[in-house]
Motif scaffolding. Structure first.
Motif, PDB file in Angstrom:
ATOM      1  N   TRP A 274       9.605   0.757  -1.295  1.00 47.39           N
ATOM      2  CA  TRP A 274       8.795  -0.402  -1.691  1.00 47.39           C
ATOM      3  C   TRP A 274       9.591  -1.569  -2.248  1.00 47.39           C
ATOM      4  O   TRP A 274       9.209  -2.718  -2.065  1.00 47.39           O
ATOM      5  CB  TRP A 274       7.722   0.046  -2.702  1.00 47.39           C
ATOM      6  N   LYS A 275      10.717  -1.260  -2.949  1.00 46.59           N
ATOM      7  CA  LYS A 275      11.479  -2.390  -3.517  1.00 46.59           C
ATOM      8  C   LYS A 275      12.565  -2.827  -2.555  1.00 46.59           C
ATOM      9  O   LYS A 275      12.751  -4.007  -2.298  1.00 46.59           O
ATOM     10  CB  LYS A 275      12.095  -1.981  -4.860  1.00 46.59           C
ATOM     11  N   ASP A 276      13.318  -1.846  -2.030  1.00 44.64           N
ATOM     12  CA  ASP A 276      14.460  -2.189  -1.183  1.00 44.64           C
ATOM     13  C   ASP A 276      14.108  -2.250   0.296  1.00 44.64           C
ATOM     14  O   ASP A 276      14.951  -2.619   1.121  1.00 44.64           O
ATOM     15  CB  ASP A 276      15.595  -1.170  -1.392  1.00 44.64           C
ATOM     16  N   LYS A 277      12.884  -1.824   0.639  1.00 42.06           N
ATOM     17  CA  LYS A 277      12.390  -1.866   2.038  1.00 42.06           C
ATOM     18  C   LYS A 277      13.302  -1.080   2.978  1.00 42.06           C
ATOM     19  O   LYS A 277      13.628  -1.523   4.080  1.00 42.06           O
ATOM     20  CB  LYS A 277      12.253  -3.311   2.558  1.00 42.06           C
ATOM     21  N   THR A 278      13.744   0.060   2.484  1.00 43.89           N
ATOM     22  CA  THR A 278      14.613   0.887   3.323  1.00 43.89           C
ATOM     23  C   THR A 278      14.214   2.366   3.176  1.00 43.89           C
ATOM     24  O   THR A 278      13.139   2.678   2.654  1.00 43.89           O
ATOM     25  CB  THR A 278      16.093   0.603   2.988  1.00 43.89           C
ATOM     26  N   ILE A 279      15.111   3.262   3.617  1.00 44.17           N
ATOM     27  CA  ILE A 279      14.764   4.685   3.661  1.00 44.17           C
ATOM     28  C   ILE A 279      15.735   5.470   2.790  1.00 44.17           C
ATOM     29  O   ILE A 279      16.945   5.246   2.837  1.00 44.17           O
ATOM     30  CB  ILE A 279      14.851   5.222   5.106  1.00 44.17           C
ATOM     31  N   SER A 280      15.204   6.438   2.064  1.00 46.60           N
ATOM     32  CA  SER A 280      16.038   7.301   1.216  1.00 46.60           C
ATOM     33  C   SER A 280      16.879   8.241   2.089  1.00 46.60           C
ATOM     34  O   SER A 280      16.470   8.608   3.199  1.00 46.60           O
ATOM     35  CB  SER A 280      15.109   8.123   0.315  1.00 46.60           C
ATOM     36  N   ASN A 281      18.021   8.669   1.548  1.00 44.77           N
ATOM     37  CA  ASN A 281      18.816   9.683   2.254  1.00 44.77           C
ATOM     38  C   ASN A 281      18.251  11.087   2.029  1.00 44.77           C
ATOM     39  O   ASN A 281      18.679  12.048   2.647  1.00 44.77           O
ATOM     40  CB  ASN A 281      20.279   9.656   1.805  1.00 44.77           C
ATOM     41  N   ASP A 282      17.299  11.161   1.112  1.00 40.45           N
ATOM     42  CA  ASP A 282      16.621  12.442   0.886  1.00 40.45           C
ATOM     43  C   ASP A 282      15.115  12.182   0.990  1.00 40.45           C
ATOM     44  O   ASP A 282      14.389  12.176  -0.006  1.00 40.45           O
ATOM     45  CB  ASP A 282      16.989  12.985  -0.510  1.00 40.45           C
ATOM     46  N   PRO A 283      14.621  11.953   2.213  1.00 42.68           N
ATOM     47  CA  PRO A 283      13.202  11.608   2.341  1.00 42.68           C
ATOM     48  C   PRO A 283      12.314  12.851   2.262  1.00 42.68           C
ATOM     49  O   PRO A 283      12.738  13.947   2.626  1.00 42.68           O
ATOM     50  CB  PRO A 283      13.119  11.002   3.751  1.00 42.68           C
ATOM     51  N   THR A 284      11.086  12.669   1.777  1.00 44.52           N
ATOM     52  CA  THR A 284      10.085  13.743   1.879  1.00 44.52           C
ATOM     53  C   THR A 284       9.668  13.826   3.344  1.00 44.52           C
ATOM     54  O   THR A 284       9.346  12.808   3.966  1.00 44.52           O
ATOM     55  CB  THR A 284       8.871  13.416   0.978  1.00 44.52           C
ATOM     56  N   ILE A 285       9.709  15.048   3.884  1.00 43.14           N
ATOM     57  CA  ILE A 285       9.431  15.217   5.321  1.00 43.14           C
ATOM     58  C   ILE A 285       8.073  15.884   5.500  1.00 43.14           C
ATOM     59  O   ILE A 285       7.787  16.907   4.871  1.00 43.14           O
ATOM     60  CB  ILE A 285      10.515  16.103   5.981  1.00 43.14           C
ATOM     61  N   TYR A 286       7.262  15.289   6.359  1.00 40.91           N
ATOM     62  CA  TYR A 286       5.989  15.917   6.744  1.00 40.91           C
ATOM     63  C   TYR A 286       6.181  16.482   8.142  1.00 40.91           C
ATOM     64  O   TYR A 286       6.599  15.775   9.064  1.00 40.91           O
ATOM     65  CB  TYR A 286       4.863  14.875   6.730  1.00 40.91           C
ATOM     66  N   LEU A 287       5.894  17.774   8.296  1.00 41.33           N
ATOM     67  CA  LEU A 287       6.070  18.427   9.594  1.00 41.33           C
ATOM     68  C   LEU A 287       4.730  19.006  10.030  1.00 41.33           C
ATOM     69  O   LEU A 287       4.173  19.867   9.342  1.00 41.33           O
ATOM     70  CB  LEU A 287       7.134  19.524   9.452  1.00 41.33           C
ATOM     71  N   ASN A 288       4.243  18.505  11.160  1.00 35.72           N
ATOM     72  CA  ASN A 288       2.976  18.999  11.700  1.00 35.72           C
ATOM     73  C   ASN A 288       3.253  19.753  12.999  1.00 35.72           C
ATOM     74  O   ASN A 288       3.988  19.267  13.864  1.00 35.72           O
ATOM     75  CB  ASN A 288       2.040  17.806  11.962  1.00 35.72           C
ATOM     76  N   ILE A 289       2.668  20.949  13.110  1.00 38.26           N
ATOM     77  CA  ILE A 289       2.897  21.760  14.316  1.00 38.26           C
ATOM     78  C   ILE A 289       1.536  22.175  14.869  1.00 38.26           C
ATOM     79  O   ILE A 289       0.960  23.190  14.459  1.00 38.26           O
ATOM     80  CB  ILE A 289       3.752  23.019  13.980  1.00 38.26           C
ATOM     81  N   SER A 290       1.002  21.380  15.799  1.00 36.69           N
ATOM     82  CA  SER A 290      -0.354  21.693  16.273  1.00 36.69           C
ATOM     83  C   SER A 290      -0.371  22.968  17.114  1.00 36.69           C
ATOM     84  O   SER A 290      -1.411  23.613  17.250  1.00 36.69           O
ATOM     85  CB  SER A 290      -0.937  20.508  17.055  1.00 36.69           C
ATOM     86  N   SER A 291       0.805  23.369  17.667  1.00 41.37           N
ATOM     87  CA  SER A 291       0.812  24.590  18.489  1.00 41.37           C
ATOM     88  C   SER A 291       0.525  25.845  17.650  1.00 41.37           C
ATOM     89  O   SER A 291       0.248  26.906  18.208  1.00 41.37           O
ATOM     90  CB  SER A 291       2.142  24.738  19.240  1.00 41.37           C
ATOM     91  N   LYS A 292       0.559  25.719  16.326  1.00 40.57           N
ATOM     92  CA  LYS A 292       0.167  26.857  15.478  1.00 40.57           C
ATOM     93  C   LYS A 292      -1.304  27.200  15.707  1.00 40.57           C
ATOM     94  O   LYS A 292      -1.710  28.348  15.575  1.00 40.57           O
ATOM     95  CB  LYS A 292       0.358  26.511  13.991  1.00 40.57           C
ATOM     96  N   TYR A 293      -2.113  26.152  15.969  1.00 42.35           N
ATOM     97  CA  TYR A 293      -3.556  26.365  16.168  1.00 42.35           C
ATOM     98  C   TYR A 293      -3.968  26.193  17.622  1.00 42.35           C
ATOM     99  O   TYR A 293      -5.050  26.596  18.024  1.00 42.35           O
ATOM    100  CB  TYR A 293      -4.364  25.378  15.294  1.00 42.35           C
TER     101      TYR A 293
END
Ligand code: FAD
Length: 495
Positions: free
Chosen positions: A341-360
Motif C-alpha cells: 500500500w505504501k511502496d506499491k510493490t511486492i514483499s519478498n515474503d508474500p502471503t500465498i493463497y493456493l486454491n486447488i479445485s481438483s480436490k473437489y
C-alpha cells in the motif's frame, strides 16, 4: 415493453439482466469479450482446467434467488456443496490451523493450536455477527443514495446501533486488542483482503466478513466457480435476454443531462434504460469522454482496491496435506501490507493463497495431478515494472512452498500461465486491474463508492464490483438487486 441495454456480461450484468427480464423488460447485453462472466471465467491448459478469477464462493442464496424469481428450482440449474473445512492455514513457525465450518469444532481447533480460549473466539464471532446485523440492511442490501431508505424503521433501528460497528479503529487495532496470540490476529486481519483492503487502515467494521464465511459458510459449485456464470447465462437466455459477444460499447450519447443512446460497432442503439456493468471509472473516462462536467470527480478519485498476481500451475503430483483453499502466511504481515500500500510493490515474503479445485472436482486435472491457482496480493497497476516483479515473486513463492511442503515445487510444474494486474485490466476493463473496485481503507469508503444510478445522467444505472455495495460475487449480485429495485420504483420512461 421497456427496452434495457446492459454494458458488460460480468456476473452483476447477467444478474441485472435476469432481474429486469423478470420485471418485464426486453433486455440486451453487449459484451466486449467473446465470452460471458468477466472475471468469473475459466480456461483450459494442457489438460488442466482453471477458474481464472474468484475461487471462494459464499452467500449462494443470492444466486438461488435469481432462479426462484424466474419461477425455477435452483437445483435444476446450479448445484453446490457446503465445505466442511473452509481453509487450511500454514504459519511460518510451523503451526497448521484448520478453519472448520462447524463453529464448535473451529473454536476448539483454535484453542488446541494457539491457546486462544474457546470463549474468546466465540465472543469474537458474536461481535462479528453483531456488526453484520447492524450493517447488513444499511450498507449492503439497499441503496445508500435514496433518502427514503434511511426512513425505514428497520434501518433507523440499525442507525441507532451504529456504535456497534467499530468504525473508528482499524481492523488490526480491534483484532490485536481482542486476541493475545499473534497468529489469531493475523488470521482475522486477512479478511481485509476479501475486498482488496489493508487491515492496518480499513475500519474494524470489516470484521463483519468472518461472520459471512464462518456463519453462513463457504461452498463449492459442482461444476467449478465458472458454473455460476454458465448457469445464470442459461437462465437469462431462457428469459429471453439477448447476449452479443465481441461487441464493445464505445460511447454513450447524452443530450444535456439525458442519456439518448450508445454507440456499438459504429451504430447507435437506443433503450429506455442503460446499465453499465463496466468499471465505473472507465464508463466515465471512455464512454462519456468529452462530458467531463458530468463526472463525479471525488468519487472517481478514490483509491483502488489491491490487485493480484496469479500463477496457474499444473502440478504433476497430489498433496494430501493440502485442501481446496490454503493460506501460507508471511512472517511480518505489517511489512507485507506496507509494501503493497505504501511502496506499491511486492514483499519478498508474500502471503500465498493456493486454491486447488481438483480436490473437489477431480476432472480439473489429469489423474495423479493437481491444478494450482497460486495467488498473492499485489498493488493496483500504477505502472510498476511488472515483468521484474513477477520473476522475483515466482522465485520467492516457489522457495516458500518448497520449504513448507518439503518438495521441490518448481520441478513439479508441468504447465504454467500467469495473470497480473495489467492482464486483469485489459481482460475485464477494471481500472488499474483492481479486483474489487475501490478500496475500503477508510471509514467513509462505503459512502464514497459510486451509487447504482448516475446523479447527473438521467437513464444511466451502474452495477458490479466498482459501485455500491462493492466487489466480490455476493455484493455484485446485490448491486443487481438494488439497480432492478430502483428501476422498478422509478418506472422506465418508454421511448
Ligand atoms: P466484471 O467481472 O468486472 O466484468 C465486467 C464485464 O464488462 C467484462 O466481461 C468486460 O469485458 C465487460 N466490459 C467492459 N467494458 C465494456 C464495454 N465497453 N462494452 C462491453 N462490455 C464491456 N470474488 C469473490 O466473491 N470471491 C473470490 O474468491 C474472488 N477472488 C477473485 C480473484 C481474482 C483473481 C479476481 C480478478 C477477482 C476475484 N473476486 C472474488 C472478485 C470478483 O471476481 C468480482 O468482484 C466480480 O466477478 C466482478 O463482477 P462484475 O459484474 O463487476 O464484472
Amino acid at each position: 415493453m421497456p427496452k434495457a441495454i446492459i454494458i458488460g456480461a460480468g456476473i452483476a450484468g447477467i444478474a441485472t439482466a435476469i432481474r429486469l427480464a423478470v420485471q418485464g423488460c426486453q433486455v440486451e447485453i453487449f459484451e466486449a469479450n467473446s465470452y460471458p462472466g468477466g472475471k468469473l471465467t475459466e480456461f483450459e491448459q494442457d489438460g488442466f482446467r482453471f477458474d481464472a478469477g474468484p475461487s471462494l464462493f459464499t452467500m449462494p442464496r443470492y444466486v438461488d434467488e435469481l432462479f426462484e424469481l424466474a419461477g425455477k428450482h435452483p437445483k435444476d440449474f446450479f448445484i453446490y456443496q457446503k465445505l466442511n473445512k473452509v481453509c487450511q492455514y500454514f504459519y511460518e513457525d510451523g503451526t497448521q490451523l484448520t478453519a472448520y465450518a462447524d463453529a464448535e469444532r473451529f473454536v476448539e481447533e483454535v484453542q488446541n493450536t494457539t491457546g486462544e480460549s474457546v470463549t474468546s473466539v466465540r465472543k469474537y464471532l458474536d461481535n462479528s455477527a453483531d456488526i453484520y446485523n447492524v450493517t447488513n440492511h444499511v450498507f449492503l442490501e439497499r441503496s445508500l443514495h435514496q433518502l427514503k431508505n434511511f426512513l425505514r424503521s428497520d434501518i433507523l433501528k440499525s442507525v441507532f446501533r451504529f456504535g456497534k460497528i467499530d468504525a473508528f479503529r482499524t481492523m488490526h487495532q480491534a483484532n490485536a486488542g481482542f486476541f493475545k496470540d499473534d497468529r489469531m490476529v493475523q488470521f482475522y486481519d486477512r479478511y481485509a483482503t476479501y475486498n482488496g483492503s489493508n487491515p492496518y487502515q480499513a475500519p474494524a467494521t470489516l470484521n463483519v466478513i468472518p461472520h459471512l464465511e464462518q456463519h453462513f459458510g463457504a461452498y463449492f459449485p459442482q461444476g467449478g466457480m465458472h458454473s455460476i456464470t454458465t448457469s445464470l447465462v442459461k437462465l437469462a437466455e431462457y428469459l429471453g435476454v439477448k447476449f452479443n459477444y465481441n461487441t464493445p460499447v464505445s460511447q454513450l450519447l447524452v443530450n444535456g443531462y439525458k442519456l439518448t443512446g450508445a454507440v456499438v460497432n459504429g451504430s447507435i442503439v437506443y433503450a429506455d434504460i442503460m446499465v453499465s456493468n463496466m468499471d465505473v471509472w472507465f464508463t466515465y473516462h471512455k464512454l462519456l469522454k468529452g462530458h467531463e462536467h458530468l463526472f463525479p470527480r471525488r468519487i472517481l478519485a478514490q483509491e483502488r482496491s489491491s490487485s493480484a498476481l496469479i500463477f496457474y500451475w499444473g502440478i504433476s503430483r497430489e498433496f494430501k496435506e493440502l485442501d481446496l483453499h490454503n493460506i501460507f502466511f508471511s512472517t511480518d504481515y505489517k511489512a507485507e501490507f506496507d509494501l503493497i500500500w505504501k511502496d506499491k510493490t511486492i514483499s519478498n515474503d508474500p502471503t500465498i493463497y493456493l486454491n486447488i479445485s481438483s480436490k473437489y472436482k477431480p476432472d480439473d486435472a489429469p489423474e495423479g495431478c493437481e491444478n494450482w491457482f497460486t495467488m498473492i496480493n499485489v498493488p493496483a497497476n500504477t505502472g510498476q515494472d511488472w515483468d521484474t516483479l513477477i520473476a522475483t515473486a515466482r522465485e520467492d513463492i516457489l522457495r516458500k512452498l518448497t520449504r513448507i511442503l518439503g518438495q521441490d515445487i518448481g520441478s513439479l510444474i508441468v504447465s504454467e500461465s500467469v495473470l497480473d494486474p495489467r492482464g486483469i485490466e485489459s481482460k475485464t476493463s477494471s481500472y488499474q486491474g483492481s479486483l474489487y473496485g475501490t478500496s475500503s481503507n477508510n471509514q467513509f469508503a462505503a459512502f464514497l463508492r459510486h451509487a447504482n444510478r448516475s446523479g447527473k445522467v438521467d437513464g444511466l444505472y451502474f452495477c458490479g464490483g466498482s459501485v455500491h455495495p462493492g466487489g466480490g460475487i455476493p455484493l455484485c449480485l446485490l448491486s443487481a438487486k438494488i439497480v432492478a429495485d430502483w428501476i422498478k420504483q422509478k418506472g422506465p420512461k418508454t421511448s
